[in-house]
Design an enzyme around this catalytic site. Structure first.
Site, mmCIF file in Angstrom:
data_model
loop_
_atom_site.group_PDB
_atom_site.id
_atom_site.type_symbol
_atom_site.label_atom_id
_atom_site.label_comp_id
_atom_site.label_asym_id
_atom_site.label_seq_id
_atom_site.Cartn_x
_atom_site.Cartn_y
_atom_site.Cartn_z
ATOM 1 N N THR A 100 1.041 -1.321 -0.040
ATOM 2 C CA THR A 100 -0.182 -0.411 -0.051
ATOM 3 C C THR A 100 0.823 1.602 0.351
ATOM 4 O OG1 THR A 100 -1.397 1.601 1.216
ATOM 5 C CG2 THR A 100 -0.392 0.131 2.266
ATOM 6 N N TYR B 230 -2.602 -0.369 9.907
ATOM 7 C CA TYR B 230 -1.573 -0.602 8.802
ATOM 8 C C TYR B 230 -0.856 0.078 7.381
ATOM 9 C CZ TYR B 230 -4.113 -1.401 3.783
ATOM 10 O OH TYR B 230 -3.615 -2.058 2.106
ATOM 11 N N LEU C 293 -13.654 6.496 0.737
ATOM 12 C CA LEU C 293 -14.531 8.001 0.201
ATOM 13 C C LEU C 293 -15.568 7.766 -1.037
ATOM 14 C CD1 LEU C 293 -14.302 11.133 -0.072
ATOM 15 C CD2 LEU C 293 -12.699 10.878 -1.485
ATOM 16 N N ILE D 29 -16.739 15.254 4.996
ATOM 17 C CA ILE D 29 -15.228 15.469 4.517
ATOM 18 C C ILE D 29 -14.103 15.428 5.629
ATOM 19 C CG2 ILE D 29 -13.879 17.235 3.340
ATOM 20 C CD1 ILE D 29 -16.043 17.842 1.568
#
Ligand code: UDP
Length: 331
Positions: free
Chosen positions: A118, A142, A191, A208
């Site tokens: 990632t 993560y 998102l 947001i």
């Protein structure tokens, strides 16, 4: 080739399985269905339900499927927010799972693996676009567990007959072209699906997360890459390893950044719906800007992402979300 896909019922895993089968490869899937969906499993793949941390189970599958050419490993937890609240869950599933997998691979002489890493391995980037050689200092658990996975592969491959490719994704999004599979997490935190849930009426608003970042409109910038382009990169990476390619790490992104507000505006245009957006607090662990240089993947793997306009990406996701307003739950 015959490929074992770990996490083949998940979002990126299921799209990779579809592309493998489109290219006439044989596919075996392992998934514990903790975050994956049975309905996302391609009918032509062979499916074993079970957990990576269960060595007896892995050995059984490896013995039955004894002509596997390589493994594509997606089976991990992948939510930044959750990883900050429950770090040990991430250490357990992502690292213990990979450790047990490596033991089973060594015992069963399976020597090629492509796995999901990632952009979160970089943390706050020192340069934009980010190169694979840039410093890696994750700002969330993560990313830290994914970086530790990368290092585990590196050291194990020095001691054993094993080659790996680590693929550092930027923001995976979009859905399969016919809208039969797509992104569905429960709870959803990403998102684009959240924005489209507002558009399809299953959610009231999008929050947001921060508009005080040092970016052109104050909201975070990300590099959105179509899931089917990611799928293609996995197949190219496996072919690269099977042709004798050395251990390697590649970024996978479009090289273009969009702010959260720009994504919302594009989604309004694509869907023709008004999308209620409310400014809220920053989310812990979010870097301001993440944009990839994918030059290396293009040069070495000959990767050629083709679904790269944000509008096209959101259109494909919108097809999935409008056909399946409740994800896989009502299928
Ligand atoms: N984001 C947001 N509201 C949401 C979900 C995400 O503002 O409800 C922002 C988030 O802060 C990040 C971007 O959208 O800047 C992409 O987040 P996502 O969770 O989709 O992917 P990540 O970048 O964490 O892998």
């Amino acid at each position: 080739m015959k490929v074992l896909v770990l996490g083949g019922a998940g979002y990126i895993g299921s799209h990779t399985v579809y592309e493998l089968i489109n290219k006439n490869h044989k596919v075996v899937i392992i998934d514990n269905l903790e975050t994956g969906y049975k309905q996302a499993i391609h009918k032509d793949a062979k499916f074993y339900e079970g957990d990576l941390r269960d060595k007896t189970f892995l050995n059984e599958v490896f013995k039955k499927e004894n002509d596997i050419d390589g493994i594509i490993h997606f089976a991990a937890n992948s939510l930044v927010g959750e990883s900050m609240e429950n770090p040990l869950k991430y250490y357990d599933n992502n690292l213990i799972g990979t450790k047990v997998l490596l033991e089973a691979m060594i015992e069963n002489n399976i020597t090629k693996i492509v796995f999901s890493s990632t952009a979160a391995t970089y943390g706050e980037p020192e340069n934009i676009p980010i190169l694979e050689s840039d410093k890696t200092e994750p700002t969330n658990t993560y990313g830290e567990t994914k970086l530790a996975m990368e290092k585990m592969f590196k050291w194990v491959s020095k001691a054993h007959n094993l080659n790996y490719v680590s693929l550092r994704y930027f923001n995976a999004c979009g859905a399969y072209k016919d809208g039969t599979i797509g992104e569905a997490h429960n709870p959803e935190t990403h998102l684009i699906p959240i924005i489209l849930q507002v558009a399809n009426g299953t959610r009231e608003q999008i929050n947001i997360f921060g508009d005080d970042y040092n970016t052109k409109d104050g909201t975070c910038i990300r590099d959105y890459i179509h899931v089917s382009d990611l799928a293609d990169a996995h197949i190219l990476a496996m072919e690269y390893l099977l042709k004798g390619g050395e251990n390697n790490t590649f970024n996978l992104g479009n090289g273009v950044g969009f702010t959260v507000k720009e994504v919302i505006e594009t989604a309004k245009k694509v869907t023709g719906k008004d999308i209620k957006a409310v400014i809220s607090e920053r989310r812990v662990g979010d870097p301001a800007v993440l944009v990839a240089s994918s030059q290396k993947a293009k040069e070495v793997l000959k990767w050629n992402p083709t679904r790269n306009s944000l509008e096209e990406i959101i259109k494909s996701a919108w097809k999935w979300h409008s056909l399946n307003p409740n994800g896989f739950d009502n299928n």
